[in-house]
Design a protein around this motif. Structure first.
Motif, PDB file in Angstrom:
ATOM      1  N   MET A   9       0.845  -1.205   0.000  1.00  0.00           N
ATOM      2  CA  MET A   9       0.000   0.000   0.000  1.00  0.00           C
ATOM      3  C   MET A   9       0.877   1.251   0.000  1.00  0.00           C
ATOM      4  O   MET A   9       1.822   1.356   0.771  1.00  0.00           O
ATOM      5  CB  MET A   9      -0.875  -0.036   1.261  1.00  0.00           C
ATOM      6  N   LYS A  10       0.519   2.187  -0.886  1.00  0.00           N
ATOM      7  CA  LYS A  10       1.302   3.429  -0.942  1.00  0.00           C
ATOM      8  C   LYS A  10       1.014   4.295   0.285  1.00  0.00           C
ATOM      9  O   LYS A  10      -0.118   4.317   0.758  1.00  0.00           O
ATOM     10  CB  LYS A  10       0.895   4.235  -2.185  1.00  0.00           C
ATOM     11  N   PRO A  11       1.994   5.054   0.783  1.00  0.00           N
ATOM     12  CA  PRO A  11       1.702   5.967   1.892  1.00  0.00           C
ATOM     13  C   PRO A  11       0.785   7.101   1.419  1.00  0.00           C
ATOM     14  O   PRO A  11       0.802   7.475   0.246  1.00  0.00           O
ATOM     15  CB  PRO A  11       3.077   6.512   2.288  1.00  0.00           C
ATOM     16  N   LEU A  12      -0.020   7.610   2.364  1.00  0.00           N
ATOM     17  CA  LEU A  12      -0.947   8.692   2.031  1.00  0.00           C
ATOM     18  C   LEU A  12      -0.481   9.993   2.684  1.00  0.00           C
ATOM     19  O   LEU A  12      -0.128  10.014   3.877  1.00  0.00           O
ATOM     20  CB  LEU A  12      -2.353   8.331   2.533  1.00  0.00           C
ATOM     21  N   TYR A  13      -0.516  11.065   1.913  1.00  0.00           N
ATOM     22  CA  TYR A  13      -0.193  12.400   2.412  1.00  0.00           C
ATOM     23  C   TYR A  13      -1.445  13.269   2.315  1.00  0.00           C
ATOM     24  O   TYR A  13      -2.102  13.274   1.269  1.00  0.00           O
ATOM     25  CB  TYR A  13       0.944  13.020   1.596  1.00  0.00           C
TER      26      TYR A  13
ATOM     27  N   VAL B  87      -7.442   5.854   8.669  1.00  0.00           N
ATOM     28  CA  VAL B  87      -6.435   5.791   7.604  1.00  0.00           C
ATOM     29  C   VAL B  87      -5.136   6.414   8.103  1.00  0.00           C
ATOM     30  O   VAL B  87      -5.147   7.569   8.528  1.00  0.00           O
ATOM     31  CB  VAL B  87      -6.897   6.598   6.359  1.00  0.00           C
ATOM     32  N   PRO B  88      -4.027   5.671   8.052  1.00  0.00           N
ATOM     33  CA  PRO B  88      -2.757   6.300   8.431  1.00  0.00           C
ATOM     34  C   PRO B  88      -2.317   7.304   7.365  1.00  0.00           C
ATOM     35  O   PRO B  88      -2.419   7.021   6.165  1.00  0.00           O
ATOM     36  CB  PRO B  88      -1.768   5.127   8.497  1.00  0.00           C
ATOM     37  N   PHE B  89      -1.843   8.465   7.781  1.00  0.00           N
ATOM     38  CA  PHE B  89      -1.428   9.484   6.805  1.00  0.00           C
ATOM     39  C   PHE B  89      -0.422  10.429   7.446  1.00  0.00           C
ATOM     40  O   PHE B  89      -0.279  10.466   8.677  1.00  0.00           O
ATOM     41  CB  PHE B  89      -2.639  10.285   6.305  1.00  0.00           C
TER      42      PHE B  89
ATOM     43  N   HIS C 188      -9.995   3.426  -4.654  1.00  0.00           N
ATOM     44  CA  HIS C 188      -9.550   3.409  -6.062  1.00  0.00           C
ATOM     45  C   HIS C 188      -8.026   3.430  -6.168  1.00  0.00           C
ATOM     46  O   HIS C 188      -7.461   3.054  -7.178  1.00  0.00           O
ATOM     47  CB  HIS C 188     -10.094   4.613  -6.825  1.00  0.00           C
ATOM     48  N   PHE C 189      -7.386   3.957  -5.114  1.00  0.00           N
ATOM     49  CA  PHE C 189      -5.916   4.039  -5.121  1.00  0.00           C
ATOM     50  C   PHE C 189      -5.298   2.938  -4.248  1.00  0.00           C
ATOM     51  O   PHE C 189      -4.131   3.017  -3.884  1.00  0.00           O
ATOM     52  CB  PHE C 189      -5.467   5.432  -4.645  1.00  0.00           C
ATOM     53  N   GLY C 190      -6.118   1.955  -3.906  1.00  0.00           N
ATOM     54  CA  GLY C 190      -5.601   0.806  -3.152  1.00  0.00           C
ATOM     55  C   GLY C 190      -5.358   1.095  -1.686  1.00  0.00           C
ATOM     56  O   GLY C 190      -4.562   0.405  -1.031  1.00  0.00           O
ATOM     57  N   ILE C 191      -6.026   2.126  -1.145  1.00  0.00           N
ATOM     58  CA  ILE C 191      -5.856   2.455   0.284  1.00  0.00           C
ATOM     59  C   ILE C 191      -7.164   2.158   1.012  1.00  0.00           C
ATOM     60  O   ILE C 191      -8.103   2.947   0.948  1.00  0.00           O
ATOM     61  CB  ILE C 191      -5.457   3.935   0.481  1.00  0.00           C
ATOM     62  N   PRO C 192      -7.251   1.020   1.701  1.00  0.00           N
ATOM     63  CA  PRO C 192      -8.496   0.687   2.401  1.00  0.00           C
ATOM     64  C   PRO C 192      -8.570   1.351   3.770  1.00  0.00           C
ATOM     65  O   PRO C 192      -7.551   1.518   4.430  1.00  0.00           O
ATOM     66  CB  PRO C 192      -8.406  -0.834   2.550  1.00  0.00           C
ATOM     67  N   CYS C 193      -9.779   1.754   4.174  1.00  0.00           N
ATOM     68  CA  CYS C 193      -9.947   2.318   5.517  1.00  0.00           C
ATOM     69  C   CYS C 193     -10.183   1.211   6.527  1.00  0.00           C
ATOM     70  O   CYS C 193      -9.731   1.282   7.654  1.00  0.00           O
ATOM     71  CB  CYS C 193     -11.140   3.266   5.551  1.00  0.00           C
ATOM     72  N   TRP C 194     -10.878   0.157   6.081  1.00  0.00           N
ATOM     73  CA  TRP C 194     -11.296  -0.892   7.007  1.00  0.00           C
ATOM     74  C   TRP C 194     -10.120  -1.697   7.549  1.00  0.00           C
ATOM     75  O   TRP C 194     -10.188  -2.202   8.652  1.00  0.00           O
ATOM     76  CB  TRP C 194     -12.265  -1.857   6.323  1.00  0.00           C
TER      77      TRP C 194
END
Ligand SMILES: Cc1cn([C@H]2C[C@H](O)[C@@H](COP(=O)(O)OP(=O)(O)OP(=O)(O)O)O2)c(=O)[nH]c1=O
Length: 198
Positions: free
Chosen positions: A1-5, A22-24, A186-192
């Motif tokens: 999973m890509k990191p989120l900013y 969501v970690p960010f 859509h960007f492969g970042i799940p919240c669950w």
């Protein structure tokens, strides 16, 4: 999973994104927020959300591979965008123009990675009860209107003015959580995933 900013200086947006697990990492994203000639409010918030995401991406070190989320919120009355109040007079004029009426709150979100950018605009309707001049002055003195679009915060003292809401509460506060979660997917970042790990 890509990191989120999260490209935002808004404490509300940080709290909302934290709420859905969501970690960010929050990063700054200052852009010029002047509307273009003949730009619709919807096109305006979408352009700014995309611009903030892009500015956030440019602020990252070269070679960092991640997704960047930007958002923008505007309060719209009779097709006119009400920004953040600059002083007490401005704040009171804004609040009294919203008094006893319904207005729109438009929040756009945009997520981009190295390849593409996806965005959404979420529209909510907020109905205010009648507000007196004394209340508008006292509300300004509370300090709450200063950094908020339309000069109020539905999540704070401003809640006492809200007689009705149709749409997304989180979008009015600054980040539509349902649509944000969908777009992150859509960007492969799940919240669950993180929620389930708790
Ligand atoms: C209508 C409303 C707005 N707001 C806030 C959300 C946003 O922070 C702000 C709208 O201004 P924005 O320009 O969308 O956001 P910002 O400048 O605060 O943060 P950034 O651009 O760095 O992401 O108003 C509330 O907190 N509550 C409300 O009820």
């Amino acid at each position: 999973m890509k990191p989120l900013y999260l490209a935002s200086g808004s404490p509300r947006r940080r709290e909302l994104l934290t709420q859905i697990g969501v970690p960010f990492t929050a990063i700054g994203a200052e852009i010029d927020e002047t509307p273009l000639d003949h730009e619709t409010p919807s096109a305006y918030v979408e352009r700014l959300a995309r611009g903030k995401a892009e500015a956030g991406r440019q602020a990252l070190d070269a070679g960092v591979d991640g997704c960047v989320l930007g958002a923008d919120t505007a309060v719209v009355l009779d097709g006119r965008i009400l920004g953040k109040p600059v002083d007490q007079a401005d704040s009171m004029t804004m609040l009294l123009s919203l008094s006893g009426r319904e207005h729109e709150v438009l929040t756009a979100i945009a997520i981009l990675d190295g390849q593409r950018c996806e965005s959404r605009v979420v529209r909510s309707l907020v109905r205010f009860r009648s507000i007196t001049e004394q209340e508008a002055a006292a509300y300004w003195a509370s300090g709450e209107p200063r950094d908020k679009a339309g000069g109020y915060g539905i999540q704070g003292l401003g809640a006492v003015f809200v007689a009705g809401l149709e749409g997304s509460y989180s979008a009015v506060v600054g980040l539509p959580l349902c649509e944000t979660a969908e777009l992150l997917g859509h960007f492969g970042i799940p919240c669950w995933q993180t929620l389930n790990a708790r």
